[in-house]
Scaffold this motif. Structure first.
Motif, mmCIF file in Angstrom:
data_model
loop_
_atom_site.group_PDB
_atom_site.id
_atom_site.type_symbol
_atom_site.label_atom_id
_atom_site.label_comp_id
_atom_site.label_asym_id
_atom_site.label_seq_id
_atom_site.Cartn_x
_atom_site.Cartn_y
_atom_site.Cartn_z
ATOM 1 N N SER A 299 0.497 -1.437 0.472
ATOM 2 C CA SER A 299 0.467 0.049 0.061
ATOM 3 C C SER A 299 1.213 1.395 0.541
ATOM 4 O O SER A 299 1.655 0.907 0.711
ATOM 5 C CB SER A 299 -0.737 0.409 1.171
ATOM 6 O OG SER A 299 -2.040 -1.215 1.508
ATOM 7 N N THR B 89 -5.593 -0.393 -11.733
ATOM 8 C CA THR B 89 -7.310 0.082 -11.635
ATOM 9 C C THR B 89 -7.798 -1.031 -10.099
ATOM 10 O O THR B 89 -8.099 -0.370 -9.167
ATOM 11 C CB THR B 89 -8.107 0.006 -12.768
ATOM 12 O OG1 THR B 89 -7.499 1.194 -13.526
ATOM 13 C CG2 THR B 89 -9.570 0.442 -12.110
ATOM 14 N N ASP C 289 -3.854 0.251 -3.087
ATOM 15 C CA ASP C 289 -3.966 -0.429 -1.188
ATOM 16 C C ASP C 289 -3.884 -2.231 -2.036
ATOM 17 O O ASP C 289 -4.419 -2.510 -2.720
ATOM 18 C CB ASP C 289 -4.994 -1.206 -0.962
ATOM 19 C CG ASP C 289 -5.329 0.074 0.080
ATOM 20 O OD1 ASP C 289 -4.171 0.772 0.554
ATOM 21 O OD2 ASP C 289 -6.510 0.577 0.706
ATOM 22 N N ARG D 75 -7.087 0.724 -6.681
ATOM 23 C CA ARG D 75 -7.031 2.077 -6.617
ATOM 24 C C ARG D 75 -7.591 2.203 -4.721
ATOM 25 O O ARG D 75 -8.699 1.048 -4.398
ATOM 26 C CB ARG D 75 -8.110 2.509 -6.960
ATOM 27 C CG ARG D 75 -8.184 3.389 -5.991
ATOM 28 C CD ARG D 75 -9.794 4.143 -7.452
ATOM 29 N NE ARG D 75 -9.533 4.021 -8.679
ATOM 30 C CZ ARG D 75 -9.528 5.376 -9.881
ATOM 31 N NH1 ARG D 75 -8.705 6.672 -9.470
ATOM 32 N NH2 ARG D 75 -9.261 4.667 -11.148
ATOM 33 N N ALA D 76 -7.124 2.845 -3.676
ATOM 34 C CA ALA D 76 -7.159 2.903 -2.615
ATOM 35 C C ALA D 76 -8.849 3.411 -2.435
ATOM 36 O O ALA D 76 -9.078 3.914 -3.508
ATOM 37 C CB ALA D 76 -6.425 3.804 -1.769
ATOM 38 N N LYS D 77 -9.615 2.421 -1.455
ATOM 39 C CA LYS D 77 -11.547 2.667 -1.664
ATOM 40 C C LYS D 77 -11.742 4.147 -0.996
ATOM 41 O O LYS D 77 -12.475 4.948 -1.126
ATOM 42 C CB LYS D 77 -11.885 1.663 -0.825
ATOM 43 C CG LYS D 77 -11.425 0.514 -1.381
ATOM 44 C CD LYS D 77 -12.100 0.311 -2.632
ATOM 45 C CE LYS D 77 -11.792 -1.430 -3.243
ATOM 46 N NZ LYS D 77 -12.122 -1.365 -5.106
ATOM 47 N N LEU D 78 -10.831 4.274 -0.044
ATOM 48 C CA LEU D 78 -11.020 5.770 0.730
ATOM 49 C C LEU D 78 -10.605 6.960 -0.365
ATOM 50 O O LEU D 78 -9.208 7.847 0.416
ATOM 51 C CB LEU D 78 -10.651 6.541 2.687
ATOM 52 C CG LEU D 78 -11.530 4.717 3.331
ATOM 53 C CD1 LEU D 78 -10.086 4.928 4.380
ATOM 54 C CD2 LEU D 78 -12.299 4.689 3.043
ATOM 55 N N ARG D 79 -10.855 7.288 -0.823
ATOM 56 C CA ARG D 79 -10.948 9.178 -1.500
ATOM 57 C C ARG D 79 -11.877 9.582 -1.884
ATOM 58 O O ARG D 79 -13.155 9.455 -1.761
ATOM 59 C CB ARG D 79 -10.951 9.042 -3.082
ATOM 60 C CG ARG D 79 -9.518 7.802 -3.149
ATOM 61 C CD ARG D 79 -9.234 7.599 -4.962
ATOM 62 N NE ARG D 79 -7.719 7.327 -4.686
ATOM 63 C CZ ARG D 79 -6.517 7.811 -5.837
ATOM 64 N NH1 ARG D 79 -6.965 8.558 -6.853
ATOM 65 N NH2 ARG D 79 -6.090 7.067 -6.356
#
Length: 207
Positions: A9, A188, A19, A191-195
């Protein structure tokens, strides 16, 4: 194994970008990072290069380290082409620069100060530095920026020769370099979820 990333991450400027990234890269192999601008290709390369810390996960790298070619060419303006390569060769404990000059068609420019080079010539010189590092794993971030078609072909040959000699490369590029050995890795899914809304749209030069 030349490079192995396990559940990695990464973040940039406090913003979590990717991540759970995993990949394995052996001698003679190349991986091309894919994904939209801002997803974190540059950040991943900088993290693997050791220029910024990981958030979590593990990286297994060659014991002698890596060679990283980023957006900056890393040149000293007042030194000539040959002097720049000689400087970097000494940094990495190398001495021979002639193959690097020839590989990127810089022989006729050897005595020209870097400050008098065109953008494309500077880029060729910056990429020629890879050959004087002695490192087997190359990390390449948009390496063909400012290169014309002929220079792109030169660089593609340089990479193919590197792979044929047991080297490896992790590359972020939008250009097809014609590398039969290369595999794509789409970032893709990582991609980190918390954006926050819109955070995926900034320029990748800052990613």
């Amino acid at each position: 194994m030349m490079l192995r990333l396990e559940d990695l991450s990464v973040a940039r400027g406090g913003l979590r970008l990717l991540d759970g990234v995993g990949l394995a890269l052996g001698p003679g192999g190349a991986v091309v990072l894919r994904g939209p601008n801002g997803i974190g290709k540059t950040t991943l390369l900088r993290t693997v290069a050791g220029l910024q810390p990981t958030i979590s996960g593990r990286m297994h790298l060659p014991p002698e380290g890596v060679a990283y070619a980023g957006h900056a060419d890393g040149l000293k303006a007042t030194l000539t082409v040959a002097e720049n390569l000689g400087f970097w060769a000494r940094i990495y404990g190398q001495t021979e620069i002639a193959p690097a000059l020839a590989a990127m068609n810089l022989e006729t420019l050897a005595d020209r100060p870097a400050q008098n080079l065109s953008a494309g010539q500077k880029r060729r010189l910056g990429l020629a530095r890879l050959l004087v590092t002695g490192r087997r794993l190359w990390l390449l971030d948009e390496p063909t920026v400012s290169l014309d078609q002929a220079s792109v072909a030169l660089f593609a040959t340089l990479i193919r020769d590197h792979l044929a000699q047991g080297g490896a490369a992790l590359i972020a590029t939008h250009i097809d370099l014609g590398l039969a050995e290369a595999k794509d890795l789409d970032l893709t899914p990582f991609r980190a979820k918390l954006r926050e809304p819109g955070q995926g749209d900034f320029d990748e030069a800052f990613a």
